[in-house]
Design an enzyme around this catalytic site. Structure first.
Site, mmCIF file in Angstrom:
data_model
loop_
_atom_site.group_PDB
_atom_site.id
_atom_site.type_symbol
_atom_site.label_atom_id
_atom_site.label_comp_id
_atom_site.label_asym_id
_atom_site.label_seq_id
_atom_site.Cartn_x
_atom_site.Cartn_y
_atom_site.Cartn_z
ATOM 1 N N LYS A 63 2.777 -15.188 3.502
ATOM 2 C CA LYS A 63 3.064 -16.053 2.343
ATOM 3 C C LYS A 63 4.585 -16.218 2.269
ATOM 4 O O LYS A 63 5.212 -15.968 1.233
ATOM 5 C CB LYS A 63 2.457 -15.405 1.080
ATOM 6 C CG LYS A 63 2.431 -16.302 -0.138
ATOM 7 C CD LYS A 63 1.437 -17.438 -0.086
ATOM 8 C CE LYS A 63 1.600 -18.333 -1.306
ATOM 9 N NZ LYS A 63 0.799 -19.574 -1.209
ATOM 10 N N TYR A 92 0.791 -1.230 0.000
ATOM 11 C CA TYR A 92 0.000 0.000 0.000
ATOM 12 C C TYR A 92 0.824 1.282 0.000
ATOM 13 O O TYR A 92 0.259 2.368 -0.083
ATOM 14 C CB TYR A 92 -0.949 0.005 1.211
ATOM 15 C CG TYR A 92 -2.203 -0.800 0.974
ATOM 16 C CD1 TYR A 92 -2.157 -2.197 0.878
ATOM 17 C CD2 TYR A 92 -3.441 -0.181 0.828
ATOM 18 C CE1 TYR A 92 -3.297 -2.934 0.648
ATOM 19 C CE2 TYR A 92 -4.591 -0.920 0.602
ATOM 20 C CZ TYR A 92 -4.520 -2.281 0.506
ATOM 21 O OH TYR A 92 -5.654 -3.011 0.274
ATOM 22 N N ASP A 150 -6.856 -6.979 3.907
ATOM 23 C CA ASP A 150 -7.935 -6.407 3.089
ATOM 24 C C ASP A 150 -8.775 -7.517 2.480
ATOM 25 O O ASP A 150 -10.008 -7.520 2.565
ATOM 26 C CB ASP A 150 -7.314 -5.530 1.992
ATOM 27 C CG ASP A 150 -8.366 -4.939 1.065
ATOM 28 O OD1 ASP A 150 -9.385 -4.451 1.576
ATOM 29 O OD2 ASP A 150 -8.176 -4.989 -0.162
ATOM 30 N N ASP A 206 -12.934 -9.099 3.601
ATOM 31 C CA ASP A 206 -14.142 -9.170 2.760
ATOM 32 C C ASP A 206 -14.733 -10.577 2.844
ATOM 33 O O ASP A 206 -15.948 -10.766 2.909
ATOM 34 C CB ASP A 206 -13.839 -8.814 1.299
ATOM 35 C CG ASP A 206 -14.124 -7.342 0.974
ATOM 36 O OD1 ASP A 206 -13.950 -6.499 1.869
ATOM 37 O OD2 ASP A 206 -14.525 -7.043 -0.175
ATOM 38 N N ASP A 235 -3.235 -18.659 1.983
ATOM 39 C CA ASP A 235 -4.197 -19.471 1.226
ATOM 40 C C ASP A 235 -4.871 -20.493 2.154
ATOM 41 O O ASP A 235 -6.099 -20.676 2.123
ATOM 42 C CB ASP A 235 -3.547 -20.144 -0.002
ATOM 43 C CG ASP A 235 -2.165 -20.746 0.266
ATOM 44 O OD1 ASP A 235 -1.661 -20.604 1.395
ATOM 45 O OD2 ASP A 235 -1.603 -21.360 -0.660
HETATM 46 C C1 IPM Z 1 -10.723 -1.188 2.706
HETATM 47 C C2 IPM Z 1 -10.655 -0.717 1.270
HETATM 48 C C3 IPM Z 1 -9.392 0.117 1.047
HETATM 49 C C4 IPM Z 1 -8.198 -0.780 1.315
HETATM 50 C C5 IPM Z 1 -9.248 0.772 -0.326
HETATM 51 C C6 IPM Z 1 -10.467 1.553 -0.712
HETATM 52 C C7 IPM Z 1 -8.023 1.655 -0.392
HETATM 53 O O1 IPM Z 1 -10.733 -1.777 0.398
HETATM 54 O O2 IPM Z 1 -10.679 -0.342 3.617
HETATM 55 O O3 IPM Z 1 -10.855 -2.392 2.932
HETATM 56 O O4 IPM Z 1 -7.778 -1.535 0.438
HETATM 57 O O5 IPM Z 1 -7.682 -0.724 2.429
HETATM 58 MN MN MN Z 2 -11.250 -3.662 1.373
#
Ligand code: IPM
Ligand code: MN
Ligand code: NAD
Length: 351
Positions: free
Chosen positions: A187, A136, A244, A248, A220
């Site tokens: 990893k 990042y 990140d 999700d 993984d």
């Molecule tokens: C999150 C988002 C951000 C990240 C993006 C929008 C920069 O996906 O906060 O999870 O990758 O950290």
């Molecule tokens: Mn995200």
């Protein structure tokens, strides 16, 4: 007086922030807490008008004049490279050195989990994502742009200081929150430099915390284990990018991105940045269909980190009751609009 800087941002960020701030104000009033919200229009519209994402002096003012920063979401199809998001979101994470991205994974009601036969006890852990380094940092470049020989480099930066402080934080967090274990995920079988550092630091730090069980999983295998047996996890610590992605995945296990909250923290320097895990979901923007529970649970996290634990608990209970009573948006099988869910949650808060 508790001062909150509110940045609703873009797309559904606006709707879910309005909803969450309604609940925030009702919850604060129910417990006699004096909260003052100041709203800021940082986001795509302002950026397109002025070319500025985060104005000069904003970082210092957010740091010095507020107890917490609340962010809805950023992201707009008109700004394909997310330049404003880099300035505002990554600008705040990096500029305020918020090295902990704390993402709870907690199932509030069994009906929300897409996995078979999982109870609320099976899904209750936290992902601690490193938040200031890795891929990042924006270090890299493009050579021979636009030619068939084009080369794109994107560096993955891992420092001893950065890796050590998040791993140590994970163990300290586990100890202070009566969590039994810490799993570090990387990893290192492929990333022999950057993630070898994670391995070595983990081995060094874990021996200092013999009261906490700890083990390692390649990322993984971690993804697989989170789906297969989420009950084994208490605290997961990982790098910026993997955190990140994995969060999700974890969001879906809790009921989707519409219910997943997060906090960006630096325990030494104070002011935290609180935001739902989801983005600006442009295709749902302005329709009143966005689920505000992630944003509301983000407000709960904010109260928790401001040490108003009873307010946090009241918000969580109210959210749980709203879910059980079907007072939810369509993504959770209900038919309420964003603001109606906020009203339903607020009505269920009692001081
Ligand atoms: C999150 C988002 C951000 C990240 C993006 C929008 C920069 O996906 O906060 O999870 O990758 O950290
Ligand atoms: Mn995200
Ligand atoms: P997203 O999280 O915005 O949406 C992905 C999908 O998740 C949506 O299409 C929707 O189906 C669902 N979803 C998300 N939030 C929801 C909610 N509150 N209620 C109901 N459903 C919801 O991710 P994306 O589509 O990949 O990204 C859109 C924009 O947001 C991009 O510009 C991206 O960079 C940005 N983004 C910003 C943040 C942030 O500000 N923290 C986080 C993630 C993505």
């Amino acid at each position: 007086m508790t001062r909150i800087a509110v940045i609703p941002g873009d797309g559904i960020g606006n709707e879910v922030t309005e909803a969450a701030m309604h609940v925030t104000e009702v919850a604060a009033a129910a417990f006699g807490i004096d909260v003052e919200c100041q709203w800021f229009d940082y986001g795509a519209d302002t950026y397109l008008k002025t070319g500025v994402g985060l104005p000069d002096g904003a970082l210092e003012s957010l740091r010095d004049d507020f107890d917490a920063i609340y962010l809805g979401a950023l992201g707009d199809p008109r700004i394909a490279d997310m330049a404003h998001g880099k300035e505002i979101l990554l600008g705040l994470r990096f500029g305020l050195d918020l090295f902990v991205n704390h993402r709870p994974v907690k199932l509030l009601d069994e009906s929300l989990c897409p996995l078979k036969d999982r109870t609320v006890e099976d899904l209750d852990f936290v992902v601690l994502r490193e938040n200031t380094e890795g891929a990042y940092v924006g270090v890299g470049g493009i050579f021979k742009l636009g030619t068939p020989d084009e080369v794109a480099l994107q560096e993955d930066v891992n420092t001893r200081k950065g890796v050590e402080r998040i791993i140590r934080y994970a163990f300290e967090y586990a100890r202070s929150h009566r969590r039994k274990s810490v799993v570090m995920s990387d990893k290192s079988n492929v990333l022999r430099y950057g993630h070898d550092l994670w391995q070595r630091v983990f081995e060094e730090v874990r021996v200092e915390y013999k009261d906490i069980e700890s083990w390692h999983l390649f990322v993984d295998a971690l993804a697989m284990q989170i789906v297969k047996n989420p009950a084994q996890f208490d605290v997961i610590v990982t790098c910026n990018m993997f955190g990140d992605i994995v969060t999700d995945l974890c969001a879906v296990l809790q009921g989707g991105l519409g219910v997943a909250s997060s906090a960006n923290l630096n325990p030494q320097t104070g002011v935290g940045l609180f935001e739902p895990v989801h983005g600006s979901a442009p295709k749902y923007s302005g329709q009143g269909v966005a689920n505000p529970l992630a944003a509301i649970l983000t407000s709960q996290l904010m109260f928790e980190f401001l040490q108003y634990h009873e307010v946090g608990a009241a918000i969580e209970n109210a959210v749980r009751r709203s879910i059980v009573e079907g007072q939810v948006t369509r993504d959770l099988g209900g038919n309420l609009k964003t603001e109606e869910v906020a009203v339903a949650v607020a009505e269920r808060i009692s001081g």
